[in-house]
Design a protein around this motif. Structure first.
Motif, PDB file in Angstrom:
ATOM      1  N   ASN A  17      -6.322   9.170   8.016  1.00  0.00           N
ATOM      2  CA  ASN A  17      -7.540   8.877   8.770  1.00  0.00           C
ATOM      3  C   ASN A  17      -8.239  10.119   9.346  1.00  0.00           C
ATOM      4  N   ALA A  18      -7.878  11.300   8.883  1.00  0.00           N
ATOM      5  CA  ALA A  18      -8.424  12.543   9.452  1.00  0.00           C
ATOM      6  C   ALA A  18      -9.954  12.536   9.485  1.00  0.00           C
ATOM      7  N   THR A  19     -10.572  11.950   8.480  1.00  0.00           N
ATOM      8  CA  THR A  19     -12.039  11.936   8.410  1.00  0.00           C
ATOM      9  C   THR A  19     -12.658  11.244   9.616  1.00  0.00           C
ATOM     10  N   LEU A  20     -11.939  10.267  10.168  1.00  0.00           N
ATOM     11  CA  LEU A  20     -12.477   9.515  11.304  1.00  0.00           C
ATOM     12  C   LEU A  20     -12.677  10.405  12.528  1.00  0.00           C
ATOM     13  N   PHE A  21     -11.897  11.471  12.615  1.00  0.00           N
ATOM     14  CA  PHE A  21     -11.985  12.359  13.769  1.00  0.00           C
ATOM     15  C   PHE A  21     -12.893  13.551  13.497  1.00  0.00           C
ATOM     16  N   PHE A  44      -6.573   4.089  15.960  1.00  0.00           N
ATOM     17  CA  PHE A  44      -5.960   3.645  17.216  1.00  0.00           C
ATOM     18  C   PHE A  44      -4.761   4.505  17.625  1.00  0.00           C
ATOM     19  N   ARG A  45      -3.931   4.871  16.634  1.00  0.00           N
ATOM     20  CA  ARG A  45      -2.709   5.616  16.948  1.00  0.00           C
ATOM     21  C   ARG A  45      -2.868   7.116  16.789  1.00  0.00           C
ATOM     22  N   GLY A  46      -4.120   7.572  16.731  1.00  0.00           N
ATOM     23  CA  GLY A  46      -4.343   9.012  16.634  1.00  0.00           C
ATOM     24  C   GLY A  46      -4.474   9.483  15.198  1.00  0.00           C
ATOM     25  N   ALA A  75     -17.789  -2.794  12.734  1.00  0.00           N
ATOM     26  CA  ALA A  75     -17.577  -1.596  13.530  1.00  0.00           C
ATOM     27  C   ALA A  75     -16.106  -1.476  13.895  1.00  0.00           C
ATOM     28  N   TYR A  76     -15.568  -0.281  13.737  1.00  0.00           N
ATOM     29  CA  TYR A  76     -14.208   0.017  14.176  1.00  0.00           C
ATOM     30  C   TYR A  76     -14.262   1.189  15.131  1.00  0.00           C
ATOM     31  N   GLN A  77     -13.711   0.990  16.329  1.00  0.00           N
ATOM     32  CA  GLN A  77     -13.809   1.990  17.370  1.00  0.00           C
ATOM     33  C   GLN A  77     -12.631   2.956  17.294  1.00  0.00           C
ATOM     34  N   GLY A  78     -12.357   3.687  18.354  1.00  0.00           N
ATOM     35  CA  GLY A  78     -11.337   4.730  18.295  1.00  0.00           C
ATOM     36  C   GLY A  78     -10.022   4.337  18.930  1.00  0.00           C
ATOM     37  N   ARG A  79      -9.571   5.144  19.872  1.00  0.00           N
ATOM     38  CA  ARG A  79      -8.260   4.954  20.490  1.00  0.00           C
ATOM     39  C   ARG A  79      -8.190   3.675  21.307  1.00  0.00           C
ATOM     40  N   ASP A  80      -9.342   3.057  21.549  1.00  0.00           N
ATOM     41  CA  ASP A  80      -9.382   1.840  22.374  1.00  0.00           C
ATOM     42  C   ASP A  80      -9.486   0.577  21.524  1.00  0.00           C
ATOM     43  N   ASP A  81      -9.383   0.709  20.206  1.00  0.00           N
ATOM     44  CA  ASP A  81      -9.526  -0.446  19.312  1.00  0.00           C
ATOM     45  C   ASP A  81      -8.242  -0.640  18.506  1.00  0.00           C
ATOM     46  N   PRO A  82      -7.406  -1.604  18.895  1.00  0.00           N
ATOM     47  CA  PRO A  82      -6.104  -1.785  18.232  1.00  0.00           C
ATOM     48  C   PRO A  82      -6.220  -2.134  16.752  1.00  0.00           C
ATOM     49  N   ALA A  83      -7.407  -2.576  16.326  1.00  0.00           N
ATOM     50  CA  ALA A  83      -7.572  -2.927  14.915  1.00  0.00           C
ATOM     51  C   ALA A  83      -7.995  -1.725  14.079  1.00  0.00           C
ATOM     52  N   GLN A  98     -19.774   8.775  15.662  1.00  0.00           N
ATOM     53  CA  GLN A  98     -19.383   9.564  16.839  1.00  0.00           C
ATOM     54  C   GLN A  98     -19.308  11.065  16.498  1.00  0.00           C
ATOM     55  N   PRO A  99     -19.558  11.915  17.488  1.00  0.00           N
ATOM     56  CA  PRO A  99     -19.432  13.360  17.263  1.00  0.00           C
ATOM     57  C   PRO A  99     -17.999  13.737  16.873  1.00  0.00           C
ATOM     58  N   ALA A 100     -17.825  14.915  16.267  1.00  0.00           N
ATOM     59  CA  ALA A 100     -16.502  15.396  15.875  1.00  0.00           C
ATOM     60  C   ALA A 100     -15.562  15.393  17.075  1.00  0.00           C
ATOM     61  N   GLY A 101     -14.321  14.946  16.830  1.00  0.00           N
ATOM     62  CA  GLY A 101     -13.350  14.862  17.908  1.00  0.00           C
ATOM     63  C   GLY A 101     -13.189  13.454  18.418  1.00  0.00           C
ATOM     64  N   GLN A 102     -14.227  12.626  18.246  1.00  0.00           N
ATOM     65  CA  GLN A 102     -14.175  11.226  18.654  1.00  0.00           C
ATOM     66  C   GLN A 102     -14.157  10.353  17.404  1.00  0.00           C
ATOM     67  N   ALA A 103     -13.220   9.414  17.344  1.00  0.00           N
ATOM     68  CA  ALA A 103     -13.106   8.572  16.153  1.00  0.00           C
ATOM     69  C   ALA A 103     -13.991   7.340  16.255  1.00  0.00           C
ATOM     70  N   GLY A 104     -14.375   6.827  15.108  1.00  0.00           N
ATOM     71  CA  GLY A 104     -15.172   5.613  15.020  1.00  0.00           C
ATOM     72  C   GLY A 104     -15.756   5.536  13.629  1.00  0.00           C
ATOM     73  N   CYS A 105     -15.963   4.311  13.139  1.00  0.00           N
ATOM     74  CA  CYS A 105     -16.540   4.186  11.803  1.00  0.00           C
ATOM     75  C   CYS A 105     -17.135   2.798  11.618  1.00  0.00           C
ATOM     76  N   VAL A 106     -17.893   2.657  10.555  1.00  0.00           N
ATOM     77  CA  VAL A 106     -18.454   1.371  10.174  1.00  0.00           C
ATOM     78  C   VAL A 106     -18.009   1.064   8.746  1.00  0.00           C
ATOM     79  N   LEU A 107     -17.338  -0.066   8.582  1.00  0.00           N
ATOM     80  CA  LEU A 107     -16.890  -0.510   7.265  1.00  0.00           C
ATOM     81  C   LEU A 107     -18.049  -1.192   6.543  1.00  0.00           C
ATOM     82  N   ILE A 108     -18.334  -0.749   5.325  1.00  0.00           N
ATOM     83  CA  ILE A 108     -19.383  -1.373   4.519  1.00  0.00           C
ATOM     84  C   ILE A 108     -18.752  -2.530   3.751  1.00  0.00           C
TER      85      ILE A 108
END
Length: 224
Positions: free
Chosen positions: A70-74, A63-65, A51-59, A97-107
């Motif tokens: 990374n547009a797809t993430l948002f 993370f940097r917007g 799992a990779y989170q959004g603006r709160d996940d430095p990895a 996450q809903p559109a506007g919020q970033a987040g993803c799962v790496l397979i």
DNA sequence: CACTAGATTTTCT
DNA sequence: GAAAATCTAGTGG
């Protein structure tokens, strides 16, 4: 169309419209289906994710917007985020996450499901290996074997087109540990894998065992 | 088995 | 210029 109805149906978008750390364990056991043409499907059980989170996940790439990459993430959930790693490999994520919020799962790894000999040859041609258990193991390798490229970034994985995620049985247990190959936020337990699968590369480094069922995973007690 | 070097895009400093 | 969500081929035990 009998062929159409024989295809495993995709998971609904609502499944992905949750925080990535919730979607990730629920993705284990689900099927990743690849239409390789002429009605043939190559598919694998998802056995290792991160799992990779959004603006709160430095990895996280988010993370940097937002950026060109990374547009797809948002964007909306349930879409493929495909990026190039170390200049050489492609890696597949599912946006959450809903559109506007970033987040993803790496397979990170798939266990090949029964498929036609032709489909198996197709995978072997794309990513030859002597060890069949490793055929779809590793984020770069599985993209190579399934011929998933950066051009597929943004593809809707809730539609049964070229690539989608379908329902499959949940694993009996899940192991949780730190993510692979990162330096920032390296301690967060956001890697999930099925300990029963030979396709998982690193069984050794895990912290927690979860048991239960999807949406209700809980830490295993002693002796579990 | 363990370990190492090298490939080469995207992003940030 | 350097680091990064990696993999392969090579060496050596």
């Amino acid at each position: 169309m009998p062929q159409r109805s024989a295809l495993p149906p995709p998971l609904p978008r609502a499944f992905f419209a949750r925080p990535p750390e919730q979607v990730a364990p629920d993705l284990l056991g689900q099927w990743l289906c690849r239409n390789i043409g002429k009605g043939a499907i190559a598919a694998g059980r998802i056995v290792e994710v991160e799992a990779y989170q959004g603006r709160d996940d430095p990895a996280a790439h988010a993370f940097r917007g937002p950026s060109l990459r990374n547009a797809t993430l948002f964007g909306p959930p349930g879409h493929a985020y495909v990026y190039t790693s170390y200049g050489v490999h492609q890696c597949l994520n599912v946006s959450t996450q809903p559109a506007g919020q970033a987040g993803c799962v790496l397979i990170r790894a798939l266990e090949p499901l029964p498929m036609t000999p032709a489909a198996e040859r197709w995978l072997q041609t794309n990513a030859p290996t002597a060890d069949g258990r490793k055929l779809l193991s590793g984020p770069g390798r599985l993209c190579r074997a399934l011929a998933i490229s950066r051009a597929w970034d943004g593809l809707d994985l809730t539609m049964p087109g070229r690539l989608w995620v379908a329902a499959g049985p949940a694993p009996r247990a899940i192991h949780v540990g730190p993510r692979v190959g990162i330096t920032r936020a390296a301690e967060r337990p956001l890697r999930f894998f099925d300990p029963g699968s030979a396709a998982v590369s690193a069984h050794h480094h895990w912290q927690t065992r979860l048991v239960g069922q999807r949406g209700h995973w809980r830490p295993a007690g002693p002796g579990g």
